[in-house]
Motif scaffolding. Structure first.
Motif, PDB file in Angstrom:
ATOM      1  N   TYR A   4       0.807  -1.209   0.000  1.00 29.65           N
ATOM      2  CA  TYR A   4       0.000   0.000   0.000  1.00 29.65           C
ATOM      3  C   TYR A   4       0.848   1.271   0.000  1.00 29.65           C
ATOM      4  O   TYR A   4       0.315   2.376   0.093  1.00 29.65           O
ATOM      5  CB  TYR A   4      -0.924   0.017   1.212  1.00 29.65           C
ATOM      6  CG  TYR A   4      -1.924  -1.121   1.238  1.00 29.65           C
ATOM      7  CD1 TYR A   4      -2.994  -1.152   0.344  1.00 29.65           C
ATOM      8  CD2 TYR A   4      -1.792  -2.166   2.142  1.00 29.65           C
ATOM      9  CE1 TYR A   4      -3.911  -2.185   0.358  1.00 29.65           C
ATOM     10  CE2 TYR A   4      -2.707  -3.217   2.170  1.00 29.65           C
ATOM     11  CZ  TYR A   4      -3.766  -3.219   1.279  1.00 29.65           C
ATOM     12  OH  TYR A   4      -4.671  -4.246   1.284  1.00 29.65           O
ATOM     13  N   GLY A   5       2.137   1.130  -0.096  1.00 29.81           N
ATOM     14  CA  GLY A   5       3.011   2.303  -0.111  1.00 29.81           C
ATOM     15  C   GLY A   5       3.080   3.006   1.223  1.00 29.81           C
ATOM     16  O   GLY A   5       3.285   4.224   1.273  1.00 29.81           O
ATOM     17  N   LEU A   6       2.909   2.263   2.317  1.00 23.93           N
ATOM     18  CA  LEU A   6       2.951   2.866   3.642  1.00 23.93           C
ATOM     19  C   LEU A   6       4.385   2.973   4.141  1.00 23.93           C
ATOM     20  O   LEU A   6       5.275   2.201   3.733  1.00 23.93           O
ATOM     21  CB  LEU A   6       2.139   2.023   4.619  1.00 23.93           C
ATOM     22  CG  LEU A   6       0.647   1.870   4.331  1.00 23.93           C
ATOM     23  CD1 LEU A   6       0.023   0.870   5.307  1.00 23.93           C
ATOM     24  CD2 LEU A   6      -0.062   3.210   4.421  1.00 23.93           C
ATOM     25  N   ASP A   7       4.594   3.898   5.057  1.00 23.69           N
ATOM     26  CA  ASP A   7       5.900   3.959   5.719  1.00 23.69           C
ATOM     27  C   ASP A   7       5.982   2.838   6.755  1.00 23.69           C
ATOM     28  O   ASP A   7       5.028   2.078   6.953  1.00 23.69           O
ATOM     29  CB  ASP A   7       6.133   5.331   6.350  1.00 23.69           C
ATOM     30  CG  ASP A   7       5.074   5.707   7.386  1.00 23.69           C
ATOM     31  OD1 ASP A   7       4.378   4.789   7.882  1.00 23.69           O
ATOM     32  OD2 ASP A   7       4.943   6.901   7.711  1.00 23.69           O
ATOM     33  N   LEU A   8       7.114   2.731   7.417  1.00 23.21           N
ATOM     34  CA  LEU A   8       7.330   1.641   8.362  1.00 23.21           C
ATOM     35  C   LEU A   8       6.306   1.659   9.488  1.00 23.21           C
ATOM     36  O   LEU A   8       5.775   0.608   9.888  1.00 23.21           O
ATOM     37  CB  LEU A   8       8.744   1.732   8.948  1.00 23.21           C
ATOM     38  CG  LEU A   8       9.124   0.644   9.972  1.00 23.21           C
ATOM     39  CD1 LEU A   8       9.025  -0.743   9.340  1.00 23.21           C
ATOM     40  CD2 LEU A   8      10.526   0.891  10.524  1.00 23.21           C
ATOM     41  N   HIS A   9       5.997   2.855   9.997  1.00 22.26           N
ATOM     42  CA  HIS A   9       5.018   2.957  11.079  1.00 22.26           C
ATOM     43  C   HIS A   9       3.646   2.475  10.616  1.00 22.26           C
ATOM     44  O   HIS A   9       2.966   1.713  11.326  1.00 22.26           O
ATOM     45  CB  HIS A   9       4.926   4.415  11.564  1.00 22.26           C
ATOM     46  CG  HIS A   9       3.955   4.623  12.682  1.00 22.26           C
ATOM     47  ND1 HIS A   9       4.096   4.061  13.929  1.00 22.26           N
ATOM     48  CD2 HIS A   9       2.781   5.343  12.732  1.00 22.26           C
ATOM     49  CE1 HIS A   9       3.076   4.411  14.699  1.00 22.26           C
ATOM     50  NE2 HIS A   9       2.274   5.183  13.988  1.00 22.26           N
ATOM     51  N   GLY A  10       3.261   2.878   9.430  1.00 22.96           N
ATOM     52  CA  GLY A  10       1.974   2.452   8.895  1.00 22.96           C
ATOM     53  C   GLY A  10       1.923   0.949   8.685  1.00 22.96           C
ATOM     54  O   GLY A  10       0.898   0.306   8.970  1.00 22.96           O
ATOM     55  N   GLU A  11       3.025   0.395   8.198  1.00 22.32           N
ATOM     56  CA  GLU A  11       3.066  -1.061   7.991  1.00 22.32           C
ATOM     57  C   GLU A  11       2.950  -1.800   9.316  1.00 22.32           C
ATOM     58  O   GLU A  11       2.286  -2.849   9.402  1.00 22.32           O
ATOM     59  CB  GLU A  11       4.369  -1.451   7.292  1.00 22.32           C
ATOM     60  CG  GLU A  11       4.428  -1.123   5.816  1.00 22.32           C
ATOM     61  CD  GLU A  11       3.503  -2.001   4.988  1.00 22.32           C
ATOM     62  OE1 GLU A  11       2.906  -2.952   5.545  1.00 22.32           O
ATOM     63  OE2 GLU A  11       3.351  -1.728   3.791  1.00 22.32           O
ATOM     64  N   MET A  12       3.540  -1.266  10.365  1.00 24.81           N
ATOM     65  CA  MET A  12       3.466  -1.912  11.675  1.00 24.81           C
ATOM     66  C   MET A  12       2.025  -1.880  12.209  1.00 24.81           C
ATOM     67  O   MET A  12       1.543  -2.867  12.771  1.00 24.81           O
ATOM     68  CB  MET A  12       4.414  -1.213  12.655  1.00 24.81           C
ATOM     69  CG  MET A  12       5.894  -1.437  12.349  1.00 24.81           C
ATOM     70  SD  MET A  12       6.988  -0.517  13.465  1.00 24.81           S
ATOM     71  CE  MET A  12       6.585  -1.275  15.039  1.00 24.81           C
ATOM     72  N   LEU A  13       1.343  -0.745  12.017  1.00 24.38           N
ATOM     73  CA  LEU A  13      -0.042  -0.658  12.450  1.00 24.38           C
ATOM     74  C   LEU A  13      -0.926  -1.609  11.662  1.00 24.38           C
ATOM     75  O   LEU A  13      -1.836  -2.254  12.222  1.00 24.38           O
ATOM     76  CB  LEU A  13      -0.557   0.777  12.298  1.00 24.38           C
ATOM     77  CG  LEU A  13       0.073   1.839  13.199  1.00 24.38           C
ATOM     78  CD1 LEU A  13      -0.538   3.212  12.918  1.00 24.38           C
ATOM     79  CD2 LEU A  13      -0.105   1.493  14.672  1.00 24.38           C
ATOM     80  N   LEU A  14      -0.655  -1.730  10.372  1.00 27.27           N
ATOM     81  CA  LEU A  14      -1.454  -2.624   9.537  1.00 27.27           C
ATOM     82  C   LEU A  14      -1.216  -4.077   9.930  1.00 27.27           C
ATOM     83  O   LEU A  14      -2.152  -4.891   9.953  1.00 27.27           O
ATOM     84  CB  LEU A  14      -1.109  -2.407   8.063  1.00 27.27           C
ATOM     85  CG  LEU A  14      -2.094  -2.987   7.043  1.00 27.27           C
ATOM     86  CD1 LEU A  14      -3.469  -2.352   7.212  1.00 27.27           C
ATOM     87  CD2 LEU A  14      -1.583  -2.765   5.619  1.00 27.27           C
ATOM     88  N   GLU A  15      -0.009  -4.416  10.272  1.00 27.11           N
ATOM     89  CA  GLU A  15       0.288  -5.777  10.692  1.00 27.11           C
ATOM     90  C   GLU A  15      -0.384  -6.080  12.038  1.00 27.11           C
ATOM     91  O   GLU A  15      -0.877  -7.199  12.272  1.00 27.11           O
ATOM     92  CB  GLU A  15       1.800  -5.973  10.807  1.00 27.11           C
ATOM     93  CG  GLU A  15       2.225  -7.398  11.126  1.00 27.11           C
ATOM     94  CD  GLU A  15       1.705  -8.406  10.112  1.00 27.11           C
ATOM     95  OE1 GLU A  15       1.313  -9.523  10.524  1.00 27.11           O
ATOM     96  OE2 GLU A  15       1.651  -8.090   8.902  1.00 27.11           O
ATOM     97  N   GLU A  16      -0.403  -5.067  12.911  1.00 27.25           N
ATOM     98  CA  GLU A  16      -1.097  -5.241  14.188  1.00 27.25           C
ATOM     99  C   GLU A  16      -2.592  -5.475  13.959  1.00 27.25           C
ATOM    100  O   GLU A  16      -3.229  -6.303  14.626  1.00 27.25           O
ATOM    101  CB  GLU A  16      -0.881  -4.005  15.065  1.00 27.25           C
ATOM    102  CG  GLU A  16      -1.437  -4.148  16.473  1.00 27.25           C
ATOM    103  CD  GLU A  16      -1.205  -2.906  17.318  1.00 27.25           C
ATOM    104  OE1 GLU A  16      -1.685  -2.894  18.477  1.00 27.25           O
ATOM    105  OE2 GLU A  16      -0.578  -1.940  16.827  1.00 27.25           O
ATOM    106  N   TYR A  17      -3.155  -4.752  13.003  1.00 27.07           N
ATOM    107  CA  TYR A  17      -4.567  -4.919  12.630  1.00 27.07           C
ATOM    108  C   TYR A  17      -4.835  -6.355  12.168  1.00 27.07           C
ATOM    109  O   TYR A  17      -5.825  -6.977  12.571  1.00 27.07           O
ATOM    110  CB  TYR A  17      -4.907  -3.913  11.529  1.00 27.07           C
ATOM    111  CG  TYR A  17      -6.110  -4.241  10.684  1.00 27.07           C
ATOM    112  CD1 TYR A  17      -7.401  -3.899  11.081  1.00 27.07           C
ATOM    113  CD2 TYR A  17      -5.945  -4.883   9.449  1.00 27.07           C
ATOM    114  CE1 TYR A  17      -8.504  -4.198  10.280  1.00 27.07           C
ATOM    115  CE2 TYR A  17      -7.035  -5.177   8.646  1.00 27.07           C
ATOM    116  CZ  TYR A  17      -8.314  -4.837   9.069  1.00 27.07           C
ATOM    117  OH  TYR A  17      -9.388  -5.130   8.271  1.00 27.07           O
TER     118      TYR A  17
END
Length: 364
Positions: A4-17
């Motif tokens: 999704y072109g997210l930064d590292l923080h966004g990817e971590m939140l998405l993985e937590e989701y």
């Protein structure tokens, strides 16, 4: 996994989701169950109750736009959301009040958009609560996160929901992004919907007040002040006004009286000119003896041991129709209204007319 072109923080939140999806699904199951029970127990008729878990693509888009605002997934309060759509404004408040006793409400982050609009504002009204599941309502030591995850509960009327859906469908954002002529037209429509919402509530309140006043008048015996309609006739029947005549008729053959639905006779009473409940009382007072005499001719040579409780009212109407010059066609019309049009009604009318022809008033 999708990129999704997210930064590292966004990817971590998405993985937590993704890892917490079983918890979100369990939360949805519990909250939905209790909301359905709440609505059922309240007796409030709602348009719909729905819930959803935000899809991954939708969450990724949110994180792409403003992921920097969220320190953790717990700061995103609308991953799971439920919505209750009512028919009336006041029912939104009633359900909200009950929801407050059911869930822990995060008041600083909850929003009553109904109180945010200026005189010339534009938008839909809705009540948004940010809630959590209290341990007193449900607790599972295997899933303690269930009591810490925030979720959104939206409450709005059906017309408010329609307006929200229209806004979304046409992609409306603000007057800055929309030419002024479209904004003006949309504002007028929003005002009409808000006016309709208020009028529906006002009319329902007025009808409820009317029914209460009518019931009070019926119970106090002030029948000349009560118009004959479906509500007042129902209240009147609760007083069992035809029992005395029915008992006297039943005594002819020592018959039992079985309950029957007398409400179809409302149309008959209105057709023959009854306008108030006092008119119906006068109908019975003036025709009681003749209705009983008609029953004597109907039952005197029979051994019928079961009678419908409609017998008294039916005979009262028949006698009145005949006294008013309605003749046999009037009796057919009565049977058509009560039983529905059928060939047998004319046969019954012939029999009844023959029986009634022996009554004193028919031979004057």
């Amino acid at each position: 996994m999708d990129n999704y072109g997210l930064d590292l923080h966004g990817e971590m939140l998405l993985e937590e989701y993704r890892s917490q999806m079983p918890i979100f699904k369990k939360l949805q199951e519990i909250v939905t169950k209790h909301l359905k029970e709440l609505i059922h127990q309240s007796g409030i008729e709602v348009n719909t109750m729905e819930s959803r878990i935000k899809e991954e693509q939708s969450l990724a888009g949110k994180l792409h736009r403003k992921g920097h605002k969220y320190a953790s997934l717990a700061n995103i309060t609308d991953i799971f959301g439920a919505r209750i759509i009512t028919f009336y404004n006041e029912d939104v408040d009633r359900i909200a009040s009950m929801a407050e006793t059911l869930f822990d409400v995060d008041w600083p982050n909850s929003v009553d958009k109904r109180k945010q609009h200026e005189f010339n504002s534009f938008g839909y009204n809705s009540l948004h609560y940010i809630c959590r599941l209290p341990k007193s309502l449900y607790y599972n030591p295997q899933m303690p996160e269930l009591n810490t995850i925030a979720f959104e509960l939206q409450m709005r009327t059906a017309l408010q929901h329609v307006w929200s859906a229209i806004q979304h469908d046409i992609g409306y954002k603000s007057e800055i992004e929309t030419p002024v002529e479209y904004h003006r037209n949309l504002s007028r429509l929003a005002g009409l919907l808000e006016l309709a919402d208020n009028e529906f509530s006002r009319i329902r309140t007025a009808i409820t007040d009317y029914r209460r006043r009518a019931q009070s008048l019926v119970q106090s015996g002030k029948l000349d002040e009560v118009q004959l309609d479906g509500d007042t006739f129902r209240s009147y029947l609760n007083l069992r006004p035809f029992d005395k005549l029915n008992r006297k008729i039943a005594a002819i053959t020592q018959a039992e009286i079985h309950e029957a639905n007398l409400r179809p006779y409302l149309s008959v009473l209105r057709l023959i000119g009854m306008k108030t409940l006092a008119d119906v009382e006068k109908l019975q007072h003036d025709n009681f003896n003749d209705a009983y005499q008609l029953a004597l001719y109907q039952l005197g040579s029979t051994d019928i041991d079961i009678l419908s409780e409609s017998v008294g009212l039916q005979n009262l109407c028949i006698v009145y129709i005949l006294k008013s010059g309605g003749g046999k066609p009037g009796i057919v019309g009565l049977f058509d209204m009560v039983n529905g049009p059928m060939a047998q009604n004319e046969v019954l009318a012939n029999i009844v007319y023959e029986q009634a022809s022996r009554l004193e008033f028919m031979n004057k």
